[in-house]
Scaffold this motif. Sequence first.
Motif, PDB file in Angstrom:
ATOM      1  N   ASN A 112      27.226   3.005  20.370  1.00  0.00           N
ATOM      2  CA  ASN A 112      26.870   3.953  21.422  1.00  0.00           C
ATOM      3  C   ASN A 112      25.929   3.340  22.461  1.00  0.00           C
ATOM      4  O   ASN A 112      24.924   3.937  22.846  1.00  0.00           O
ATOM      5  CB  ASN A 112      26.259   5.231  20.838  1.00  0.00           C
ATOM      6  N   VAL A 113      26.268   2.150  22.903  1.00  0.00           N
ATOM      7  CA  VAL A 113      25.572   1.487  24.010  1.00  0.00           C
ATOM      8  C   VAL A 113      26.629   1.053  25.020  1.00  0.00           C
ATOM      9  O   VAL A 113      27.511   0.240  24.694  1.00  0.00           O
ATOM     10  CB  VAL A 113      24.756   0.266  23.541  1.00  0.00           C
TER      11      VAL A 113
ATOM     12  N   ARG B  55      31.135   2.023  22.004  1.00  0.00           N
ATOM     13  CA  ARG B  55      31.024   3.388  21.474  1.00  0.00           C
ATOM     14  C   ARG B  55      30.907   3.383  19.954  1.00  0.00           C
ATOM     15  O   ARG B  55      29.939   3.905  19.396  1.00  0.00           O
ATOM     16  CB  ARG B  55      32.234   4.221  21.895  1.00  0.00           C
TER      17      ARG B  55
ATOM     18  N   ARG C   3      18.108   5.174  27.201  1.00  0.00           N
ATOM     19  CA  ARG C   3      19.354   4.772  26.533  1.00  0.00           C
ATOM     20  C   ARG C   3      20.454   4.644  27.584  1.00  0.00           C
ATOM     21  O   ARG C   3      20.347   5.200  28.670  1.00  0.00           O
ATOM     22  CB  ARG C   3      19.792   5.810  25.494  1.00  0.00           C
TER      23      ARG C   3
ATOM     24  N   GLU D 120      24.036   5.352  26.725  1.00  0.00           N
ATOM     25  CA  GLU D 120      25.073   5.708  25.778  1.00  0.00           C
ATOM     26  C   GLU D 120      26.457   5.640  26.424  1.00  0.00           C
ATOM     27  O   GLU D 120      26.578   5.569  27.640  1.00  0.00           O
ATOM     28  CB  GLU D 120      24.835   7.106  25.201  1.00  0.00           C
TER      29      GLU D 120
ATOM     30  N   SER E  59      28.924  11.699  23.413  1.00  0.00           N
ATOM     31  CA  SER E  59      28.066  10.550  23.126  1.00  0.00           C
ATOM     32  C   SER E  59      26.618  10.791  23.524  1.00  0.00           C
ATOM     33  O   SER E  59      25.707  10.165  22.969  1.00  0.00           O
ATOM     34  CB  SER E  59      28.600   9.301  23.831  1.00  0.00           C
TER      35      SER E  59
ATOM     36  N   THR F 258      22.006   6.287  19.325  1.00  0.00           N
ATOM     37  CA  THR F 258      22.299   4.889  19.622  1.00  0.00           C
ATOM     38  C   THR F 258      21.782   4.050  18.458  1.00  0.00           C
ATOM     39  O   THR F 258      20.651   4.226  18.015  1.00  0.00           O
ATOM     40  CB  THR F 258      21.617   4.461  20.925  1.00  0.00           C
TER      41      THR F 258
END
Length: 417
Positions: A9-10, A14, A88, A90, A97, A102
């Motif tokens: 999740n960056v 995903r 973040r 995401e 998301s 994350t």
Amino acid sequence: MLLRFRVANVRSLRDEQELSFVVPQGEESDAARTLTLSDGKSLQVYPLLGIFGANASGKSNVIVALKKMKEAVLGSYAQWTSYQGIPREEFALDPKSVAESTFYEADFVLEDGVRWTYGFELGPRVVESEWLHAYPKGRRQVWLDRDATRDNVFEFPGDRIHDRALLARTTRPNALLLSRAANDNHQQLTRIYDWFNQNLWDVTPETERTQREAYTARQLLDERARDRIEELLRVADLGIRGAEVEQRPGQTPLVRLLHGSDSDEPVALDWQRESFGTRSWFALIGPLLLALDKGAVLLIDELDSSLHPRFAAEVLRLFQAPWINTKGAQLVFTSHAPSLLKSPRGGRPLEPGQIWLTEKDAGGATELYPLSDAEPGPDEDLMDSYLAGAFGAVPKVTQGQIGRRVMSALAEEAERS
């Protein structure tokens, strides 16, 4: 040394993805180094990994994720504020998301041979979880187990960490305990913090070049460093015989490279007259040598963007050669250049396990995988097979397709007008 890095999740990463320097069991490698652990066992670890893939496939996001983890460790306690939330990036193509955490995790080995695993999950406003495990005798020791959903958020199994109550009481919900501990120079945990501080150095050849030129120029003032810098300039076959450097109080040293000429005397060119490629190579030499001297993990995004393939190949040789890379330095780089998969006279400058590929699925999420998963033959030409799409991670564009689409769009526009 860095063993593995996991992230989820960056940006386009995903689902959980892993980048590993460890040679899988059962595979043989001529490039890997033997790393002896504190329990007497050993691991085969690659000195470098290259990430290849099509444009916008997520190559650079792997580098970004490594940087983001380091930034979180170094800055969460001092820089993150409750009213701004946790910074973040995401996965943006799925609204779900935003509400998901994350995830970051790194496995690494310190100088004493002890392997550590440190990781955390970040929500929009709180640290959802954080963990620290050690393997001094091969078996896992849980040093820290943090879970924001529990009444007792912080648990320290085995009571191995000193000042536990103080750390638990003074660590904010939106800060990492590791960052908080390092702020007070915690005797045990600062070693883990320092690993992140002293590794994951980021270099992008097209940016910050002036600063890196200045650093390399200052290194020329040191006789030992100067010999190595001049040798790397000569090895790159730039027609350079040496360098003149002039110290200027309060300013960057003035550098003139000495070029061979028809006469016996080399010619010193003004710095501004040097080619873009020469200046890019010069600017990269300083950070490269520093990483090799410190045994650090270096991150280079788009290695080939401003360097001739020969220069890029020279970077790989520096990290691969055990007589040069004596401190266990490591390199992670991204590249578009398939020429790095094949030596000019044949052979493989990188083993399949050192080549990682990125490919996006229909939903825009990146998959990261080693070329070794495709099980190429021992004599297979990796460059040719890669360009032919045998391993994936290449643009799905047929010959002439872009031109045909441009012409079709122009024809449609003409009809409308």
